[in-house]
Design an enzyme around this catalytic site. Structure first.
Site, PDB file in Angstrom:
ATOM      1  N   ASP A   1       0.700  -1.128  -0.057  1.00 40.69           N
ATOM      2  CA  ASP A   1      -0.093  -0.086   0.011  1.00 40.69           C
ATOM      3  C   ASP A   1       0.921   1.181  -0.088  1.00 40.69           C
ATOM      4  O   ASP A   1       2.113   1.238  -0.544  1.00 40.69           O
ATOM      5  CB  ASP A   1      -1.018  -0.051   1.005  1.00 40.69           C
ATOM      6  CG  ASP A   1      -2.340   0.613   1.083  1.00 40.69           C
ATOM      7  OD1 ASP A   1      -2.067   1.928   0.957  1.00 40.69           O
ATOM      8  OD2 ASP A   1      -3.306  -0.027   0.740  1.00 40.69           O
TER       9      ASP A   1
ATOM     10  N   HIS B   1      -3.926   5.210   4.327  1.00 39.43           N
ATOM     11  CA  HIS B   1      -4.534   4.081   3.647  1.00 39.43           C
ATOM     12  C   HIS B   1      -3.931   2.857   4.216  1.00 39.43           C
ATOM     13  O   HIS B   1      -4.610   1.906   4.758  1.00 39.43           O
ATOM     14  CB  HIS B   1      -4.761   4.211   2.201  1.00 39.43           C
ATOM     15  CG  HIS B   1      -5.550   3.338   1.593  1.00 39.43           C
ATOM     16  ND1 HIS B   1      -5.213   2.306   0.952  1.00 39.43           N
ATOM     17  CD2 HIS B   1      -6.945   3.286   1.472  1.00 39.43           C
ATOM     18  CE1 HIS B   1      -6.055   1.469   0.391  1.00 39.43           C
ATOM     19  NE2 HIS B   1      -7.259   2.244   0.650  1.00 39.43           N
TER      20      HIS B   1
ATOM     21  N   SER C   1     -11.664  -1.370  -0.177  1.00 42.93           N
ATOM     22  CA  SER C   1     -10.327  -1.263   0.627  1.00 42.93           C
ATOM     23  C   SER C   1     -10.426  -1.781   1.941  1.00 42.93           C
ATOM     24  O   SER C   1      -9.283  -2.200   2.410  1.00 42.93           O
ATOM     25  CB  SER C   1     -10.010   0.272   0.773  1.00 42.93           C
ATOM     26  OG  SER C   1      -9.119   0.595  -0.320  1.00 42.93           O
TER      27      SER C   1
END
Ligand SMILES: *[C@@H]1O[C@H](CO)[C@@H](O)[C@H](O)[C@H]1NC(C)=O
Ligand SMILES: *[C@@H]1O[C@H](CO)[C@@H](O)[C@H](O)[C@H]1NC(C)=O
Length: 835
Positions: free
Chosen positions: A201, A239, A411
């Protein structure tokens, strides 16, 4: 020269450890990826090309990156291109390796000039973080009995994490049953010990007190800033940390818990800047003996217009990962299905989520509803919890002790799947990557079974394009894992390329092509039991979004391989695109399979179905003799529309001398397939088919597939018995087709109704400024954002760049409502591209 050579040797040694010695410099240099055989040491090849050896491509044995200063690269490029031509000629003439002249460059098996990095991968954060507690007042309505049980659980496990009670996905006190069903697993002491998940990520905050105890440095790497510590560096780099918290947030006094709170988590940072294919390939194999699961909440844009698959190097790395990673048990890749459902996107248009090597995870919300963002497709295996119905996923955030209450999108679903897989692997580390997929299939729990999306499969399972095999139940998964008998190695069966070359009719007609799988085929392929089905196809069309494709199994199970996409204006069809379906898992593949290509929009946009190939993947009959699948090869390097010729040659199982369409009367030029009636092609309905509509190319295809074929349906109704049989069969097909169509539209209607129902829920859409880049509004047609922008400012400090960003680096406060409930602005569109 000597010095250069020994540097090259040194680099090649270091290269194996995946650390690039020289940072990439696409401004002044060109990069090449080469696959070398054992006769061609990288140092020698470098010398022969006058190139610098940059190192092995991660764990991909024999694959290396080389570079040259741009002004010197043209020669090397020309040499590589001519070598490629020579290899192709050799292959076509069937010479294979042949005698060697001793030139080290003959040891090049494959080469590719690397494209400069561009931002093509996007995080899949929620397009519409839910403001909570909203109308449903989720927390307020907590069930008294459930609360008591929750308290008991916290006591028994000594859970003191302050936001655990908000983590409804772990234990839902308000809507009993709408959680991962973890209680029983944790109480058995199964919490992920010994398992490592790599979060691929935008970084992982290893200094967060919630992640620090479980951070696994050895499995981590920063491919964006080239270093061992994948720390978040941009204000946008949150994230990965949030996704990581869902898996491995420690049991302590910070925020909440991860699903596998005693498992380890690595960070592999790739999303913060564009990276090239060789780095991406290295990243997804990074430390693949130590990292067991790769959790990937990103992919190509989810805008309903993009159709992108990983490049060959990355595909090879994935195959290499499942074959060699985790001591040969295989890396487990988990991918978020995508957030583009509101734009009509579908996860079969994404080459990561529709890979047979990935577990594709869609979303379900805390009330068990289908979130409007979560994409459907025939490649979707399961769903896991995420944002919707007024709440989001509560997890860890970047910062020493920051929490985040607005994580969402697919996600947030994928890491929960990764976490439950970590629980299963902690008690059964010997499970292969395919055992993991089997366990997902076996353990998933169907939801909303009366929503019209479910189909009863011959295997006894139920499948839905919206929910896969259902939602993950951690308890069921772990119990099944305990007694799971390992599957035998993977076998596969590939049909020949099937040449169609026929106009696709518009409207309700479909172009149909069949392929029959026989017992002999399966025995010959050592193939016992079906898992995945893939269909690779070429269609040329002036508007891609008009097309849709379905696959029907011998038992009548329909996979919607592709769907029409309103905003997909791409003036090309499908170019060597591989669709995947898990809907036939466990079904007997023997019999006739049918592909139906449709162009339902009657307009000026038309095209041809050129060819296709049908592939079965499953369990071997005899594991001992089953080899590993070879690494994927390039289909062709010519212009896409010329690939039909290549496909044509492939149709003839034996090597052919020419690519030219052969004379239909000249049978020996077109060796027939071993079995008659293996493939046939026609349009529906027959009566609307004029003789002229049967194109020359179709006619020329006839001899490739023997008796039951196109020429027979030229309207000569009083003709031979065979023709009549064929016509009746066609009529039956038409009837079945229209019944199918009716069912399909009925399903669509139900689906629309369902979607509308979902829309009735009032939630305030809030813009996650976090995810929205200041420059996003300039997006327009170009989907590039984020990293590419950073790249454009390369050299400047990222911190400086974002210093005028009006938000602090750490933020878990409620964002501003945007005042509309359906994304429609360009900004919203951009938001949706992240999962
Ligand atoms: C959830 O876990 C419990 C054990 O804790 C088990 O009895 C039950 O079958 C599981 N599944 C569901 C849907 O409750
Ligand atoms: C598709 O390919 C055929 C044969 O190569 C060609 O005749 C036709 O014009 C093409 N159509 C489109 C839309 O590109």
């Amino acid at each position: 020269m000597r010095v250069a050579n020994s540097i090259a040797v040194a680099v090649s040694l270091i290269g194996a450890a995946s650390a690039a010695l020289y940072p990439r410099d696409y401004e002044t240099r060109d990069y090449f990826a080469l696959h070398l055989d054992e006769t061609a040491p990288p140092s020698t090849v470098a010398q022969a090309l006058g190139a610098r050896h940059e190192g092995q491509i991660g764990e991909l044995t024999g694959h290396h990156t080389f570079s040259l200063p741009r002004e010197q690269s043209a020669d090397a490029d020309a040499v590589l291109v001519s070598l490629k031509q020579a290899r192709k000629l050799r292959r076509r003439s069937g010479e294979g390796a042949g005698p060697r002249s001793g030139d080290p460059l003959e040891g090049i098996l494959w080469s590719q000039k690397l494209d400069p990095p561009r931002q093509k991968l996007f995080k899949r954060a929620s397009p519409a973080p839910q403001k909570g507690p909203a109308k449903q007042s989720a927390r307020a309505k907590a069930d008294v009995k459930q609360l008591a049980e929750q308290n008991k659980l916290m006591e028994a496990l000594q859970i003191t994490d302050p936001t655990f009670k908000d983590q409804w996905h772990l234990f839902n006190a308000a809507q009993p049953g709408h959680d991962l069903n973890l209680t029983g697993v944790w109480l058995e002491g199964i919490t992920g010990q010994g398992v490592v998940t790599a979060m691929v990520d935008d970084g992982l905050d290893m200094y967060s007190n919630d992640l620090k105890p479980n951070y696994f440095a050895k499995g981590s790497w920063d491919y964006n800033d080239n270093g061992p510590e994948p720390r978040p560096r941009l204000s946008d780099d949150k994230h990965g940390t949030r996704c990581s918290g869902e898996i491995a947030a420690a049991r302590n006094d910070v925020c909440g818990l991860g699903v596998a709170y005693d498992s380890k988590i690595s960070g592999i940072r790739i999303l913060s800047k564009p990276i090239d294919d060789s780095d991406e390939a290295a990243a997804i194999n990074h430390a693949f003996q130590e990292n067991h699961i790769y959790s990937c909440s990103w992919g190509p844009p989810d805008n309903g217009q993009t159709m992108e698959a990983p490049g060959l190097l990355i595909k090879r790395a994935m195959v290499h990962g499942v074959q060699q990673g985790r001591g040969g048990k295989g890396s487990v890749f988990v991918f978020a299905a995508g957030n583009g459902a509101i734009y009509g996107d579908n996860c079969n248009f994404d080459g990561y989520t529709n890979s047979i090597y990935s577990v594709t995870v869609g979303a379900i919300d805390r009330e068990g509803k289908h979130p409007s963002y979560s994409e459907s497709c025939s490649a979707q295996l399961v769903v896991a919890y995420s944002s919707g119905s007024g709440d989001n996923i509560h997890t860890t955030d970047v910062g020493v002790d920051n929490c985040f209450n607005y994580h969402g999108g697919t996600s947030a679903a994928a890491p929960l799947a990764a976490g439950t897989i970590a629980l299963a692997l902690s008690i059964r580390p010997e499970l292969t990557w395919r055992d993991v997929q089997y366990l997902m299939v076996e353990s998933a729990v169907p939801v909303n079974e009366d929503d019209g999306s479910w189909v009863d499969l011959p295997s006894g399972k139920k499948f839905s394009h919206d929910w896969g095999f259902g939602k993950i139940d951690a308890y069921a998964l772990v119990q099944n894992a305990k007694r799971w008998e390992l599957v035998k190695p993977q076998a596969w069966f590939n049909s020949p390329w099937l040449r169609v070359h026929h106009e696709i009719p518009q409207g309700a007609q479909g172009l149909l092509s069949r392929y029959t799988v026989t017992e002999d085929h399966l025995r010959g392929a050592n193939f016992a039991k079906l898992e995945h089905v893939t269909v690779t196809m070429n269609i040329n069309h002036t508007r891609r979004g008009d097309l849709s494709v379905e696959l029907r199994s011998p038992k009548g199970i329909v996979s919607h391989l592709s769907v029409t996409r309103e905003s997909d204006e791409e003036p090309q069809g499908y170019v060597d695109w591989t669709f995947m379906s898990v809907a036939h898992w466990g079904e007997s593949p023997v019999g006739e399979w049918t592909v139906i290509v449709k162009d339902t929009n009657v307009n000026e946009h038309t095209g041809q179905f050129i060819d296709w190939r049908f592939n079965l993947w499953g369990e071997a009959i005899d594991g001992a003799t089953q080899p590993l699948h070879p690494l994927p090869e390039e289909t062709d390097d010519d212009h896409p529309y010329e690939e039909a010729d290549v496909a044509t040659t492939t149709v003839n199982a034996a090597p052919t001398k020419t690519d030219l369409p052969s004379n239909p009367d000249d049978q020996p030029d077109r060796p027939v397939k071993p079995k008659p009636a293996e493939s046939s092609t026609t349009t529906l309905p027959v009566e609307q088919q004029s003789p002229t509509a049967t194109s020359k190319s179709s006619a020329s295809a006839t001899p490739t597939s023997t008796s039951d074929h196109l020429s027979t349906y030229l309207p000569s109704f009083g003709a031979s018995k065979r023709t009549q049989i064929w016509i009746y069969a066609s009529l039956a097909m038409i009837i079945i087709f229209f019944i199918g169509l009716g069912v399909y539209f009925q399903l669509q209607r139900m689906k629309r109704r369902r979607t509308n129902m979902n829309d009735d829920y009032e939630f305030e859409m809030i813009e996650d400024e976090d995810e929205m880049h200041p420059m996003a509004a300039s997006g327009g047609r170009s989907q590039r954002r984020g990293g590419e922008l950073y790249n454009a400012f390369a050299g400047e400090s990222d911190e400086e760049m974002f210093s005028d960003d009006d938000e602090g680096p750490y933020r878990d406060h409620l964002n501003q409502p945007a005042g509309h409930d359906r994304p429609s602005s360009p900004q919203d569109r951009l938001l949706s591209e992240k999962r």
